[in-house]
Write a protein that holds these residues in place. Structure first.
Motif, short mmCIF file in Angstrom:
data_model
loop_
_atom_site.label_atom_id
_atom_site.label_comp_id
_atom_site.label_asym_id
_atom_site.label_seq_id
_atom_site.Cartn_x
_atom_site.Cartn_y
_atom_site.Cartn_z
N VAL A 21 50.46 74.22 25.43
CA VAL A 21 51.52 75.12 24.94
C VAL A 21 51.22 76.56 25.35
O VAL A 21 52.11 77.31 25.76
CB VAL A 21 51.64 75.00 23.40
CG1 VAL A 21 52.55 76.10 22.85
CG2 VAL A 21 52.19 73.62 23.03
N ARG A 22 49.95 76.95 25.29
CA ARG A 22 49.58 78.33 25.62
C ARG A 22 49.83 78.69 27.08
O ARG A 22 50.10 79.84 27.40
CB ARG A 22 48.11 78.59 25.28
CG ARG A 22 47.87 78.74 23.80
CD ARG A 22 46.40 78.86 23.47
NE ARG A 22 46.18 78.84 22.03
CZ ARG A 22 46.24 79.92 21.25
NH1 ARG A 22 46.47 81.10 21.79
NH2 ARG A 22 46.04 79.82 19.96
N GLY A 24 52.02 76.76 28.98
CA GLY A 24 53.35 76.29 29.34
C GLY A 24 53.40 74.98 30.10
O GLY A 24 54.30 74.77 30.91
N VAL A 25 52.43 74.09 29.84
CA VAL A 25 52.49 72.75 30.46
C VAL A 25 52.26 71.70 29.37
O VAL A 25 51.89 72.03 28.24
CB VAL A 25 51.44 72.56 31.59
CG1 VAL A 25 51.70 73.53 32.73
CG2 VAL A 25 50.03 72.71 31.06
N SER A 26 52.46 70.44 29.74
CA SER A 26 52.32 69.36 28.76
C SER A 26 50.85 69.01 28.52
O SER A 26 49.97 69.39 29.31
CB SER A 26 53.05 68.12 29.28
OG SER A 26 52.49 67.71 30.51
#
Lengths: 65, 137
Positions: A21-22, A24-26
């Motif tokens: 999340v930090r 921006g990916v899964s």
């Protein structure tokens, strides 16, 4: 390519999902990067480096080195 | 990048799932509608049948593009690899069938079965590539 993302993440007590999340990916992307199955793009590598406040070379190391 | 609330991500995932489901239902139902239109034997009905049968893939392609564009680079890599492998496999399958027909080993196959085979090939490669990238060390 080898990397120290797992060590850096666990040192901050972050889960794989939280790190994902930090930057921006899964979570799956983080798992794949940590296990060396997926080499991130340069923009993602910079995001990780900025997040951990280190240089890219401090995180990633080419296999042949 | 600001942290996205978990419920927003969940809503996005649910929306994506229903879009997939809707597009798959469209692909599954459209051939029956197309067949019934074609069997009216009128020119307009036949044209409408061809259009409905062909256009039924558009929602699935649109959803695929939306999902790929909205995904991170890892998921995009998986889809790209699966598409490349599916294309190569489909080309090989077509070539094989072509030569088998040319050599009189079989009759020309039903195109409806081939469409399903192509879709199946894509699904299989997507599964294989996802497994290859996502399995834990």
């Amino acid at each position: 390519m080898k990397n120290r993302i797992r060590d850096m993440r666990t040192a901050r007590d972050w889960s794989q999902a939280e790190l994902g999340v930090r930057v921006g990916v899964s979570r799956q992307a983080i798992i794949a990067i940590e296990t060396g199955r997926f080499d991130p793009s340069l923009p993602l590598a910079f995001k990780l480096a900025r997040l951990f406040k280190v240089s890219i070379e401090d995180i990633f190391e080419p296999d042949g080195k | 990048m600001p942290l996205q609330p978990a419920n927003a991500r969940f809503r996005r995932a649910v929306r994506g799932f229903y879009m997939w489901l809707g597009s798959l239902v469209t692909v599954a139902v459209a051939p029956f509608i197309a067949q019934s239109l074609i069997h009216t034997h009128s020119l307009a009905g036949r044209i409408a049948g061809v259009f409905v049968g062909t256009a039924s893939w558009v929602p699935l392609f649109a959803v695929s593009i939306i999902v790929i564009r909205g995904s991170d680079e890892f998921v995009q890599r998986i889809y790209l690899a699966a598409l490349a492998l599916a294309f190569a496999s489909a080309l090989m399958l077509l070539t094989l069938l072509g030569w088998l027909v040319d050599a009189h080993f079989m009759k020309a196959p039903d195109l409806h079965a081939l469409w399903a085979a192509f879709a199946l090939l894509w699904a299989i490669w997507l599964f294989v590539v996802k497994y290859r990238f996502e399995r834990r060390a």
